[in-house]
Design a protein around this motif. Sequence first.
Motif, PDB file in Angstrom:
ATOM      1  N   LYS A   1       1.060  -1.160  -0.084  1.00  0.00           N
ATOM      2  CA  LYS A   1      -0.001  -0.015  -0.030  1.00  0.00           C
ATOM      3  C   LYS A   1       0.854   1.195  -0.084  1.00  0.00           C
ATOM      4  O   LYS A   1       0.324   2.439  -0.458  1.00  0.00           O
ATOM      5  N   THR A   2       2.021   0.977   0.205  1.00  0.00           N
ATOM      6  CA  THR A   2       2.923   2.306   0.670  1.00  0.00           C
ATOM      7  C   THR A   2       3.908   2.439  -0.765  1.00  0.00           C
ATOM      8  O   THR A   2       4.544   3.387  -1.075  1.00  0.00           O
ATOM      9  N   ILE A   3       3.675   1.541  -1.637  1.00  0.00           N
ATOM     10  CA  ILE A   3       4.211   1.697  -2.842  1.00  0.00           C
ATOM     11  C   ILE A   3       3.769   2.544  -3.980  1.00  0.00           C
ATOM     12  O   ILE A   3       2.595   2.196  -4.368  1.00  0.00           O
ATOM     13  N   PRO A   4       3.994   3.651  -4.502  1.00  0.00           N
ATOM     14  CA  PRO A   4       3.157   4.695  -5.300  1.00  0.00           C
ATOM     15  C   PRO A   4       2.947   3.914  -6.685  1.00  0.00           C
ATOM     16  O   PRO A   4       3.957   3.456  -7.265  1.00  0.00           O
ATOM     17  N   PRO A   5       1.820   3.946  -7.155  1.00  0.00           N
ATOM     18  CA  PRO A   5       1.570   3.363  -8.513  1.00  0.00           C
ATOM     19  C   PRO A   5       2.212   3.995  -9.669  1.00  0.00           C
ATOM     20  O   PRO A   5       2.411   3.552 -10.587  1.00  0.00           O
ATOM     21  N   SER A   6       2.486   5.317  -9.416  1.00  0.00           N
ATOM     22  CA  SER A   6       3.211   5.980 -10.284  1.00  0.00           C
ATOM     23  C   SER A   6       4.590   5.534 -11.034  1.00  0.00           C
ATOM     24  O   SER A   6       4.990   5.973 -12.025  1.00  0.00           O
ATOM     25  N   TYR A   7       5.213   4.825 -10.060  1.00  0.00           N
ATOM     26  CA  TYR A   7       6.592   4.411 -10.287  1.00  0.00           C
ATOM     27  C   TYR A   7       6.320   3.317 -11.610  1.00  0.00           C
ATOM     28  O   TYR A   7       7.095   3.118 -12.392  1.00  0.00           O
ATOM     29  N   VAL A   8       5.178   2.430 -11.143  1.00  0.00           N
ATOM     30  CA  VAL A   8       5.199   1.406 -12.256  1.00  0.00           C
ATOM     31  C   VAL A   8       4.650   2.137 -13.569  1.00  0.00           C
ATOM     32  O   VAL A   8       5.047   1.838 -14.668  1.00  0.00           O
TER      33      VAL A   8
ATOM     34  N   ALA B   1       5.281   4.941 -14.630  1.00  0.00           N
ATOM     35  CA  ALA B   1       6.573   5.685 -15.241  1.00  0.00           C
ATOM     36  C   ALA B   1       7.657   4.838 -16.071  1.00  0.00           C
ATOM     37  O   ALA B   1       8.025   4.983 -16.957  1.00  0.00           O
ATOM     38  N   ALA B   2       7.440   3.435 -15.577  1.00  0.00           N
ATOM     39  CA  ALA B   2       8.555   2.584 -15.988  1.00  0.00           C
ATOM     40  C   ALA B   2       7.713   2.197 -17.215  1.00  0.00           C
ATOM     41  O   ALA B   2       8.481   1.894 -18.469  1.00  0.00           O
ATOM     42  N   LYS B   3       6.476   1.850 -17.424  1.00  0.00           N
ATOM     43  CA  LYS B   3       5.960   1.451 -18.699  1.00  0.00           C
ATOM     44  C   LYS B   3       5.853   2.649 -19.752  1.00  0.00           C
ATOM     45  O   LYS B   3       5.806   2.446 -20.736  1.00  0.00           O
ATOM     46  N   SER B   4       5.827   3.935 -19.198  1.00  0.00           N
ATOM     47  CA  SER B   4       5.960   5.018 -20.122  1.00  0.00           C
ATOM     48  C   SER B   4       7.244   5.171 -20.859  1.00  0.00           C
ATOM     49  O   SER B   4       7.424   5.703 -21.895  1.00  0.00           O
ATOM     50  N   LEU B   5       8.152   4.689 -20.135  1.00  0.00           N
ATOM     51  CA  LEU B   5       9.531   4.606 -20.597  1.00  0.00           C
ATOM     52  C   LEU B   5       9.846   3.325 -21.639  1.00  0.00           C
ATOM     53  O   LEU B   5      11.069   3.017 -21.784  1.00  0.00           O
ATOM     54  N   GLY B   6       9.044   2.428 -21.865  1.00  0.00           N
ATOM     55  CA  GLY B   6       9.028   1.359 -22.634  1.00  0.00           C
ATOM     56  C   GLY B   6       8.949   0.005 -22.025  1.00  0.00           C
ATOM     57  O   GLY B   6       9.113  -1.053 -22.867  1.00  0.00           O
TER      58      GLY B   6
ATOM     59  N   TRP C   1       5.486  -7.143 -17.383  1.00  0.00           N
ATOM     60  CA  TRP C   1       6.537  -7.905 -16.566  1.00  0.00           C
ATOM     61  C   TRP C   1       7.818  -7.524 -16.090  1.00  0.00           C
ATOM     62  O   TRP C   1       8.194  -7.464 -14.877  1.00  0.00           O
ATOM     63  N   THR C   2       8.442  -6.540 -16.772  1.00  0.00           N
ATOM     64  CA  THR C   2       9.805  -5.747 -16.541  1.00  0.00           C
ATOM     65  C   THR C   2       9.484  -4.823 -15.394  1.00  0.00           C
ATOM     66  O   THR C   2      10.185  -4.535 -14.509  1.00  0.00           O
ATOM     67  N   ALA C   3       8.301  -4.142 -15.883  1.00  0.00           N
ATOM     68  CA  ALA C   3       7.883  -3.119 -14.773  1.00  0.00           C
ATOM     69  C   ALA C   3       7.670  -3.595 -13.438  1.00  0.00           C
ATOM     70  O   ALA C   3       8.029  -3.296 -12.351  1.00  0.00           O
ATOM     71  N   PHE C   4       7.097  -4.758 -13.400  1.00  0.00           N
ATOM     72  CA  PHE C   4       6.788  -5.431 -12.139  1.00  0.00           C
ATOM     73  C   PHE C   4       8.017  -5.872 -11.543  1.00  0.00           C
ATOM     74  O   PHE C   4       8.500  -5.740 -10.313  1.00  0.00           O
ATOM     75  N   TRP C   5       8.833  -6.655 -12.108  1.00  0.00           N
ATOM     76  CA  TRP C   5      10.065  -7.355 -11.653  1.00  0.00           C
ATOM     77  C   TRP C   5      11.298  -6.433 -11.145  1.00  0.00           C
ATOM     78  O   TRP C   5      11.680  -6.436 -10.441  1.00  0.00           O
ATOM     79  N   ARG C   6      11.431  -5.341 -12.099  1.00  0.00           N
ATOM     80  CA  ARG C   6      12.369  -4.436 -11.933  1.00  0.00           C
ATOM     81  C   ARG C   6      12.072  -3.290 -10.899  1.00  0.00           C
ATOM     82  O   ARG C   6      12.920  -2.615 -10.344  1.00  0.00           O
ATOM     83  N   VAL C   7      10.718  -2.651 -10.969  1.00  0.00           N
ATOM     84  CA  VAL C   7      10.449  -1.772 -10.143  1.00  0.00           C
ATOM     85  C   VAL C   7       9.531  -2.048  -8.812  1.00  0.00           C
ATOM     86  O   VAL C   7       9.874  -1.468  -7.722  1.00  0.00           O
TER      87      VAL C   7
END
Length: 560
Positions: free
Chosen positions: A451-458, A460-465, A469-475
Amino acid sequence: MTGAATDTAASGPVLAADGAPLKRSLRRALRAQKLRALMLIAPLLVFVLVTFIAPIADMLFRSVENQIVSDTLPRTAREIRDYDPDSGEMPSDRVLAAFTYDLVAAAERKQHTRLGSRLNYEYSGISSLFRKTGRRVDDFGESYLDQFVAVDPAWEEPATWVALMADPDWTASYRAWSAARDAAKAAGEPFALAQPLFALRDGVGDVLPETASAYAEFARIVQVEDDDDPAAEEPWAPVYLALYRDLLHIGPGAVARLGPEAEAMLDAAHDAVEDFAPVDLSGLYLKADRDWADPGVWGTIRAFSPAYTPGYFLNAVDLRLTADGIAAQPEDRRIYIMLFERTLFMSLAIMGSCVLLGYPIAYLLSNLPLRTSNLLMILVLLPFWTSLLVRTSAWKVLLQQQGVINDILVWLGIVSNSGRLILINNQTGTIIAMTHILLPFMILPLYSVMKTIPPSYVRAAKSLGATNWTAFWRVYFPQSVPGIGAGCILVFILAIGYYITPELVGGTSGTFISNRIAYHISSSLNWGLAAALGAILLGVVLILYWAYDKLVGIDNVSLG
């Protein structure tokens, strides 16, 4: 003048408002602040000490404490040190005599059966030996009683023994106490004055050491246990055995120190004992039970006569302390190492299954709308409102071969009716039931961290390509690791100490070491072994906790 005064003031100590040096005032204020803080936490500190630290310390002490042997058989513990079990023979008469004095006193106090039970943990059959011999040992030495009475009938009179052994001051004090008690009883008044405990007269212990020791214990047991007067009770037969042994080894003129009356009586007895018919002590014990001829029995008594012993810890790792040193347990009694290994393996398996099941649930709860996630969270918390026994019993119904799960599998055609799965009374049943019970302890830490992980991080990762799976595993996943760590610690520590669920659904192959600890505490009453097993389990948990801290870092654990 003004400049000099100013320089003097500037070079002197800085003063507080009350005129005291500022440093001293600051130290006093800090000390008072620390005392106030200590007083605030004192109730919690006392509570932790009493309910947590003290029980652990008591457990650690019980795992090495062995004072029952040295306290119950004090003379034997001193004399048996030089006994060699490899000789294949019974101990010497000196050891057997000391054991006789100790055993008759223990039997009078009803302590011999408890001692036998303790030694029976180490050498099977000792318990029955102590119980059977305890009923006969008060007759050991009866032959000497008859022979002393034949020399002088006064030896049968309790008053003779009191006059020979008792301190005159104790005799006077006891008579006064007895008279006061009788007067209070006649008047119907309460009487609370403690009676003076029997005391030996000066010098008698030097002249007749075994007799003085045996008679003093007899007199005190008569006073304390039987609430009687030693002057009205004939001594135990083993006291006459002690007198015989002392008079055989007494030096010329030694009895003169005890006064003319005692000297005349003891001189006559001393002259007569050389013609007494000796009694074979080993024969008396063999007549009571042939198993006393087993050197292993005496070797066990010798090995466990010290006040502290490693025996419990050795038993806890499938070893044993024998008369010849440390040896392996017989193969059919090596169970504890296997139970420790099983406990660790199954606790890790339960922890892993909770991670696999709990992570997706926590992820879903943390990403759903608040109203929906709150409703689902109630379902996660629902098991906390149900009795552990009820939940475990429900799994017994579900998992048995004629149970709900097998019936559904047969109905779906996945398994045949004759090939129903065996899901209970084994490790599978324990893992399934305990995963269900401990799953909320994994979900809650994960959910609070997610609940403390901001959704914007994921995003942002998707917006960068990045792919999903990569956004989940790396971010996302690295930020949820502290929750995984907290859940794993909670589940593992809870699982490693469980015993109710494994007892009900585990059968013989799914029980934990905690089940054995519970058995020794409640059934076999071998608290020393239970304490040793608990101490080892505590040590294993601390080692794993230390290893986790080194590999992952306890600072990375978070509850959100």
